[in-house]
Design a protein around this motif. Sequence first.
Motif, PDB file in Angstrom:
ATOM      1  N   TRP A 181       1.029  -1.176  -0.033  1.00 64.62           N
ATOM      2  CA  TRP A 181       0.067   0.127   0.073  1.00 64.62           C
ATOM      3  C   TRP A 181       0.984   1.216  -0.012  1.00 64.62           C
ATOM      4  O   TRP A 181       1.924   1.213   0.906  1.00 64.62           O
ATOM      5  N   MET A 186      -3.132   0.131  -3.880  1.00 63.58           N
ATOM      6  CA  MET A 186      -2.620  -0.957  -3.550  1.00 63.58           C
ATOM      7  C   MET A 186      -1.910  -1.493  -4.938  1.00 63.58           C
ATOM      8  O   MET A 186      -2.079  -1.202  -6.205  1.00 63.58           O
ATOM      9  N   GLU A 209      -3.314  -5.182   2.444  1.00 61.85           N
ATOM     10  CA  GLU A 209      -2.919  -3.639   2.282  1.00 61.85           C
ATOM     11  C   GLU A 209      -3.983  -2.620   2.320  1.00 61.85           C
ATOM     12  O   GLU A 209      -3.548  -1.657   2.512  1.00 61.85           O
TER      13      GLU A 209
END
Length: 398
Positions: A181, A186, A209
């Motif tokens: 992230w 993402m 994430e």
Amino acid sequence: MDKETQPPAADPHPRHHAVPPYLLVSMAACDGAWEAPAAMRDFIAQPPAEGDRGLPGEPAGAGSETRRRIATRARRTLLLDQALLHERATTHTDIARLLDPAGHLVRVISDARGAETTPGTTVRTEGQDPGQDENSNRAYDGLGEVYEFLADMFKRSSLDGAGLVLRGTVHYGQHYDNAFWDGTQMVMGDGDGEVFNSFTSSLSVIAHELGHGLLQYTTNLDYRGQSGALNESIADVFGALVEQFVAGDDAASASWLIGKGLFTNAVQGVALRSMAAPGTAYDDPILGKDPQPATMAGYVDTAADNGGVHLNSGIPNHAFYLFATALGGNAWETAGSLWFNVIATRSLPQDADFGTFAEQTLLQARRDHGAGSAVERALAEAWDAVGVEPVIQEAVHG
């Protein structure tokens, strides 16, 4: 623009990676021809193992082409991850224009096409039919499943509560063995095909994430030491709950694995981490043995890996597992709601340690279910089982 939609201040270390550095280090050292550069010593959690550990079914001795490929790719991933972790975010100020004011689900999937840049070329936007690329389709679906979970369970519109557009980049880098992230989206690698499959193959990794993104807009815990381990743990909890929610698994039947399906069949392991039994997710000649502790008795006191954030996260992970399974039913309901309420009410200091977090969860249990309730008792027993003593801090209140 209200406080909820204000972009957070730029973080000097904004990227949170799914694969911990100590695992990549084992891969990088598996051909016996590598020693971590001095500049990377604080980034990794352990020195490379000495000697040739070999691969299952291979004769002893150096020179395996498979080991060479794995090590070369892992070294490249480590160096790239190190560079990313030390690169300041420059895109936070663009977040406001990526809000959907109506609070609807909006997804944008991009393809980096093997480059180490983001976002890449847009390949699918909200409402478009699936394409031929399985990774793009899985990323698109995963973002939607995270959005649905937040909307259904917590009445929250996207990660920020105000309709943040969910963005994902696939095919990042060449054989890139990680996902992260980056403060705005993402990013998923394809894996090397020998140790790791594509990182879009695991919904718990996708949701993990995005869990870092959720924390960014709620309680953005400092990414170092115990607060950093809590950051990783809460992202793991979020990843596990989303996967369970989509599969319809209750606490008793769920796997409680983070990254299930991520390893290829050549790996002796089931996932990156196990919340049910930290330290048992893998035991492989290349990767080594899963080093996560399950209790404070095994707490790893280290300056590496930002103070052991990927290691010691196993302790609060296990506490959540014990709590949720003691309650029974769906983990995302009572247990998950309690965890979410703690971070969403912003009652935690950013540098919270395990004891402070435990106390805040117990206070939330009393608010939600009453003092002395079965929920509070189960939670207290879970924290006691992992050796975390709740700590009351005046600074937390008010």
